[in-house]
Design a protein around this motif. Sequence first.
Motif, short mmCIF file in Angstrom:
data_model
loop_
_atom_site.label_atom_id
_atom_site.label_comp_id
_atom_site.label_asym_id
_atom_site.label_seq_id
_atom_site.Cartn_x
_atom_site.Cartn_y
_atom_site.Cartn_z
N ALA A 45 0.36 -1.39 -0.05
CA ALA A 45 0.45 0.45 -0.29
C ALA A 45 1.06 1.36 -0.16
O ALA A 45 1.75 1.62 0.42
N ALA A 46 0.14 2.41 -0.91
CA ALA A 46 1.06 3.24 -1.00
C ALA A 46 -0.07 4.75 -0.97
O ALA A 46 -0.45 4.01 -2.55
N ALA A 47 0.34 5.88 -1.02
CA ALA A 47 -0.39 7.20 -1.06
C ALA A 47 0.12 7.89 -2.61
O ALA A 47 1.32 7.24 -2.99
N LEU A 117 -2.56 11.77 4.03
CA LEU A 117 -2.92 11.21 2.52
C LEU A 117 -3.88 10.64 1.18
O LEU A 117 -3.71 9.71 1.76
N PRO A 118 -3.96 10.85 0.03
CA PRO A 118 -4.91 9.35 -0.14
C PRO A 118 -4.01 8.26 -0.74
O PRO A 118 -3.23 8.68 -1.63
N SER A 119 -4.76 7.30 -0.97
CA SER A 119 -4.10 5.66 -1.33
C SER A 119 -5.52 5.85 -2.69
O SER A 119 -4.91 4.39 -3.23
N ASP A 120 -6.31 6.54 -3.08
CA ASP A 120 -7.27 6.04 -3.71
C ASP A 120 -6.90 6.37 -5.50
O ASP A 120 -6.07 7.44 -5.36
N GLN A 121 -6.74 4.89 -6.48
CA GLN A 121 -6.33 5.76 -7.70
C GLN A 121 -6.84 6.75 -8.42
O GLN A 121 -6.93 7.43 -9.17
N LEU A 176 1.78 5.54 3.83
CA LEU A 176 1.07 4.17 3.65
C LEU A 176 -0.49 4.94 2.52
O LEU A 176 -0.84 3.85 1.63
N GLY A 177 -0.46 5.96 3.42
CA GLY A 177 -1.72 6.75 3.08
C GLY A 177 -3.19 5.46 3.46
O GLY A 177 -3.59 5.27 3.55
N SER A 178 -4.11 7.05 3.19
CA SER A 178 -5.67 6.37 3.68
C SER A 178 -7.14 6.44 2.73
O SER A 178 -7.16 7.64 1.61
N ALA A 179 -7.34 5.55 2.69
CA ALA A 179 -8.54 5.21 1.78
C ALA A 179 -9.55 6.66 2.10
O ALA A 179 -10.41 6.50 3.16
N ALA A 180 -10.17 6.83 0.95
CA ALA A 180 -11.48 7.71 0.63
C ALA A 180 -12.73 6.91 0.82
O ALA A 180 -12.63 5.25 0.95
#
Length: 342
Positions: A45-47, A117-121, A176-180
């Motif tokens: 997982a990555a931001a 930070l976002p993790s969603d593409q 790692l980023g956080s999911a929306a």
Amino acid sequence: MSRTTSRTHKVRTRSAAVVATLAVAGLLTGCAEELPTPKPEAPVAAAVVTQAQEREILDKVAGVVEKVTKSSQAEDLAGRLSGPALDIRETQLKVAAARKDQEPLTDLSMQMQQVILPSDQEWPRNSFAITVQPKDLTTPVLMTFEQASARDQYKLWGWVRLLPGVTMPRFAEADLGSAAVAADDESLKTTPTDAIKQYASVLTVDKDSKYAGNFADDDLRQFFRDYGKLQVDAINKEECKGAFEVAYEPTKDPVKSVRTADGGALVMAAMISKETITAKEEGCEIGPPTKTTQALWGDADVTNVVEVNYQDMVAMYVPPKGSDDQISLVGYEHVPMSVSNG
């Protein structure tokens, strides 16, 4: 034969071949040692935005805000502000010019103590950030930034002043980023959209709302109790039978939500509200009660009614489904946008 039928036939043929191969392999198990099967590596997982990129975004947004604050050229804000943030800042600049001071301007210095930070593409993408303690505010500011599409710049979409002493939920590490979280996500105690609708009811009628039990008591609700009593008491000193009412509703702006480490969500949303202050006794007149509302009042005639329309931003923590915790407010911004005599 249609393309769909042909594709289905190929899949079935391939499945049959796999079954045959497995059968042969089963016959040979007594003759040959089974080879170890390597385990696939878990995806990392990555931001989708690095901390360095976020810092560059913050610097560019802060540069525009600072430039406009000095020049009062509000039209330049649209390059780096959008949605509720743009509406609120334009009004704050208007009021500051009328008052000839900068007290109405929220400190939007962008030195951050934490970024989410976002993790969603996919787009739109949203990032969140919490400032260090500004000198002229009692609490830090939580900001939300939006990139509407791959070709758009990140813009400041909204902000709230955090409540004094608030404990923020935990998030994944920034790298790692956080999911929306979708507006209709049902993994929470209530969906983000419903949480905002319910909170609008609670702000409007307080403990008389059927949703009051879903929410922990908070500073915004207490503010209206205290402020309403203050206005009514002031009118009643003149024996004018004062009354105070407030009404809230969500705007059509999208709700911004991000997953917390415990499976809940931090939710930020825009709302509008109206305060109505009335002197019910015949012959009584009242005017705007604060310096800011006086600046928005202009040269309107004084009557027995003052209506103040606000743009609001609220941020709240919504626990995961099954939690015993209540939904809790973590911050808000409450900005007068217009004033009338009813």
